[in-house]
Design an enzyme around this catalytic site. Structure first.
Site, PDB file in Angstrom:
ATOM      1  N   TYR A  75      -0.615 -84.173 126.948  1.00 33.72           N
ATOM      2  CA  TYR A  75      -1.006 -83.460 125.870  1.00 33.72           C
ATOM      3  C   TYR A  75      -1.906 -84.025 124.951  1.00 33.72           C
ATOM      4  O   TYR A  75      -2.745 -82.590 124.314  1.00 33.72           O
ATOM      5  CB  TYR A  75       0.380 -84.157 124.838  1.00 33.72           C
ATOM      6  CG  TYR A  75       0.839 -84.119 123.479  1.00 33.72           C
ATOM      7  CD1 TYR A  75       0.824 -82.502 123.387  1.00 33.72           C
ATOM      8  CD2 TYR A  75       0.015 -84.455 122.643  1.00 33.72           C
ATOM      9  CE1 TYR A  75       1.584 -81.994 121.930  1.00 33.72           C
ATOM     10  CE2 TYR A  75       0.890 -83.749 121.610  1.00 33.72           C
ATOM     11  CZ  TYR A  75       0.890 -82.383 121.197  1.00 33.72           C
ATOM     12  OH  TYR A  75       1.286 -81.704 119.668  1.00 33.72           O
TER      13      TYR A  75
ATOM     14  N   LYS B 293      -4.292 -80.814 124.018  1.00 32.54           N
ATOM     15  CA  LYS B 293      -4.648 -80.149 122.025  1.00 32.54           C
ATOM     16  C   LYS B 293      -6.026 -80.369 122.596  1.00 32.54           C
ATOM     17  O   LYS B 293      -6.546 -79.315 121.003  1.00 32.54           O
ATOM     18  CB  LYS B 293      -3.760 -80.823 121.444  1.00 32.54           C
ATOM     19  CG  LYS B 293      -2.376 -80.858 121.582  1.00 32.54           C
ATOM     20  CD  LYS B 293      -1.986 -79.716 120.889  1.00 32.54           C
ATOM     21  CE  LYS B 293      -1.011 -79.538 120.974  1.00 32.54           C
ATOM     22  NZ  LYS B 293      -0.574 -77.197 121.000  1.00 32.54           N
TER      23      LYS B 293
END
Length: 267
Positions: free
Chosen positions: A158, A162
């Site tokens: 993640y 991001k």
């Protein structure tokens, strides 16, 4: 008169949580909205709420990772409302574990939904922006996270995705300035959604594309996080939506290639 009257927006992952709040906010300011969710039901509910409040909305259900989704998403806006002015790349979820336990499937799934899907949506929108110039500024807001800015244990996939969103944002701001398109990102801290409202002790799960994924925050971690947030609490989806809205207004016409951190001053 709304500040976004006459504008057309597409918001991925807008059947629930932050995405829903973004769709409702943009619609309340006059934008016509294409609502997307993995499941048709939540998307239709958001669209119905927009229409009940006097707005205009259509749904484009399905996974943002599908090969034909990006073109279908853009075409829905153009075919339904005659244009495209605002893109919000919001859809996503988390699938956490420490790196030694993370599988290739976990890595690929999270990179696909958070980074590859926005790339495809922007790529699909480029011909329309190129061939249909307008006098006003168009807006792109990509949703990042403080995990992508500072890292977060257990979120190698993640956090990497991001961080990539921020790089994509800065590059597209440079490529699309000539089209009068402002491209920015919003990096959220702790916002209360179905992924974060439950505690780990609740053993709460969500099902996403056939995967049953546990959600929630360790209670001790939640308490620690609250103490480190200057405002003393997590944010709400409506507060998260407000930051996106700011970057969709004409007042942000000279703001591009930026990542706005929305975490109440935690970092």
């Amino acid at each position: 008169m709304g500040t976004l009257d006459g504008k057309v927006a597409i918001v991925s992952g807008s059947g629930r949580g932050i995405g829903r709040a973004i769709a409702l906010k943009l619609a309340s300011e006059g934008a016509s909205v294409v609502v997307n969710d993995l499941d048709r039901g939540p998307a239709e509910e958001t669209a119905a709420d927009i229409e009940a409040a006097g707005g205009r909305a259509v749904v484009c259900p399905g996974s943002v990772t599908e090969d034909d989704f990006a073109e279908r998403f853009v075409a829905t806006a153009v075919d339904s409302f005659g244009g495209l002015d605002i893109i919000v790349n919001n859809a996503g979820y988390t699938w956490d574990t420490v790196i030694q336990k993370m599988t290739d499937e976990q890595w690929d799934a999270i990179l696909d939904v958070h980074l590859k899907a926005p790339f495809r949506i922007l790529r699909a929108a480029q011909p329309y922006f190129r061939n249909n110039p307008v006098d006003h500024h168009r807006k792109v807001v990509n949703i990042s996270s403080t995990s992508g800015v500072a890292g977060n244990p257990g979120q190698a996939n993640y956090s990497s995705a991001k961080a990539g969103v921020i790089g994509l944002t800065k590059t597209m701001a440079k490529e699309w300035g000539r089209y009068k398109v402002n491209v920015n990102a919003v990096a959220y801290g702790w916002i209360l959604t179905r992924m974060t409202e439950a505690t780990a002790d609740d053993r709460a799960f969500v099902e996403i594309e056939g995967r049953k994924l546990q959600v929630g925050i360790n209670p001790q971690l939640a308490e620690t996080l609250s103490r480190t947030i200057p405002l003393g609490r997590p944010g709400t989806p409506d507060e998260a939506a407000g930051a996106v809205y700011l970057l969709c207004t004409q007042e942000s016409n000279y703001v591009s290639g930026q990542c706005l951190t929305v975490d109440a001053g935690q970092r």
